[in-house]
Design a protein around this motif. Structure first.
Motif, mmCIF file in Angstrom:
data_model
loop_
_atom_site.group_PDB
_atom_site.id
_atom_site.type_symbol
_atom_site.label_atom_id
_atom_site.label_comp_id
_atom_site.label_asym_id
_atom_site.label_seq_id
_atom_site.Cartn_x
_atom_site.Cartn_y
_atom_site.Cartn_z
ATOM 1 N N GLU A 9 0.824 -1.206 0.000
ATOM 2 C CA GLU A 9 0.000 0.000 0.000
ATOM 3 C C GLU A 9 0.860 1.260 0.000
ATOM 4 O OE1 GLU A 9 -3.566 1.984 2.661
ATOM 5 O OE2 GLU A 9 -3.065 -0.125 2.957
ATOM 6 N N VAL A 10 1.997 1.230 0.715
ATOM 7 C CA VAL A 10 2.918 2.363 0.721
ATOM 8 C C VAL A 10 3.482 2.587 -0.670
ATOM 9 C CG1 VAL A 10 5.133 3.193 1.591
ATOM 10 C CG2 VAL A 10 3.503 2.155 3.171
ATOM 11 N N VAL A 11 3.847 1.505 -1.339
ATOM 12 C CA VAL A 11 4.396 1.611 -2.696
ATOM 13 C C VAL A 11 3.329 2.153 -3.647
ATOM 14 C CG1 VAL A 11 5.279 0.268 -4.656
ATOM 15 C CG2 VAL A 11 6.129 -0.171 -2.347
ATOM 16 N N ARG A 12 2.091 1.670 -3.517
ATOM 17 C CA ARG A 12 1.001 2.132 -4.381
ATOM 18 C C ARG A 12 0.744 3.628 -4.161
ATOM 19 N NH1 ARG A 12 -4.091 3.092 -3.694
ATOM 20 N NH2 ARG A 12 -4.185 2.150 -1.643
ATOM 21 N N ARG A 13 0.695 4.082 -2.920
ATOM 22 C CA ARG A 13 0.505 5.508 -2.627
ATOM 23 C C ARG A 13 1.666 6.341 -3.167
ATOM 24 N NH1 ARG A 13 -1.617 5.647 3.636
ATOM 25 N NH2 ARG A 13 -3.604 4.589 3.264
ATOM 26 N N ARG A 17 1.416 9.318 -6.003
ATOM 27 C CA ARG A 17 1.971 10.657 -5.821
ATOM 28 C C ARG A 17 2.982 10.977 -6.921
ATOM 29 N NH1 ARG A 17 -2.046 10.861 -3.485
ATOM 30 N NH2 ARG A 17 -2.279 10.830 -1.239
ATOM 31 N N LEU A 18 3.787 9.995 -7.281
ATOM 32 C CA LEU A 18 4.772 10.190 -8.346
ATOM 33 C C LEU A 18 4.070 10.473 -9.675
ATOM 34 C CD1 LEU A 18 7.774 10.195 -9.045
ATOM 35 C CD2 LEU A 18 7.586 7.748 -9.518
ATOM 36 N N THR A 19 2.978 9.780 -9.931
ATOM 37 C CA THR A 19 2.196 10.014 -11.146
ATOM 38 C C THR A 19 1.601 11.428 -11.122
ATOM 39 O OG1 THR A 19 1.643 7.673 -11.258
ATOM 40 C CG2 THR A 19 0.287 9.157 -12.554
ATOM 41 N N ASP A 20 1.087 11.855 -9.972
ATOM 42 C CA ASP A 20 0.540 13.213 -9.849
ATOM 43 C C ASP A 20 1.616 14.266 -10.116
ATOM 44 O OD1 ASP A 20 -1.943 12.210 -9.241
ATOM 45 O OD2 ASP A 20 -1.734 12.502 -7.055
ATOM 46 N N VAL A 21 2.799 14.063 -9.567
ATOM 47 C CA VAL A 21 3.892 15.013 -9.776
ATOM 48 C C VAL A 21 4.286 15.050 -11.244
ATOM 49 C CG1 VAL A 21 6.317 15.473 -9.270
ATOM 50 C CG2 VAL A 21 4.761 14.880 -7.413
ATOM 51 N N ARG A 22 4.345 13.894 -11.896
ATOM 52 C CA ARG A 22 4.686 13.848 -13.329
ATOM 53 C C ARG A 22 3.640 14.600 -14.149
ATOM 54 N NH1 ARG A 22 6.512 7.567 -13.833
ATOM 55 N NH2 ARG A 22 8.609 7.828 -12.975
#
Length: 98
Positions: A9-13, A17-22
């Motif tokens: 779940e930590v990796v998925r979150r 977030r990484l996708t949002d930043v991109r």
């Protein structure tokens, strides 16, 4: 321990977030591509100001031509026409009163 997220779940979150930043970086890049450079803006503004000045000069010249045409029309047509018709009118008025 039930309140703590699992490693998956930590990796998925983190990936979310990484996708949002991109996506945010991509949107910023698009906005920067659409932005007009200041030098280009100033050049276009100067060109527009020059064009407006040229159009104002042409408008003033056209106004002067119009005034000159009116003066020519009065001097060449109206005054000679009045000069020819005035004696005729005077003779008609004198002839009618006698």
């Amino acid at each position: 321990m039930t309140d703590e997220p699992t490693l998956g779940e930590v990796v998925r979150r983190f990936e979310d977030r990484l996708t949002d930043v991109r996506d945010d970086i991509h949107q910023l890049g698009q906005r920067l591509d659409e932005k007009v450079d200041r030098q280009v803006y100033e050049l276009k503004h100067e060109a527009l100001a020059t064009r407006v000045a040229a159009l104002e000069t042409l408008r003033e010249k056209d106004a002067e031509k119009l005034v000159a045409t009116r003066r020519w029309l009065i001097g060449a047509v109206v005054i000679p026409l009045v000069a020819v018709l005035m004696p005729v009118i005077i003779l008609l008025v004198q002839g009618a009163s006698t």
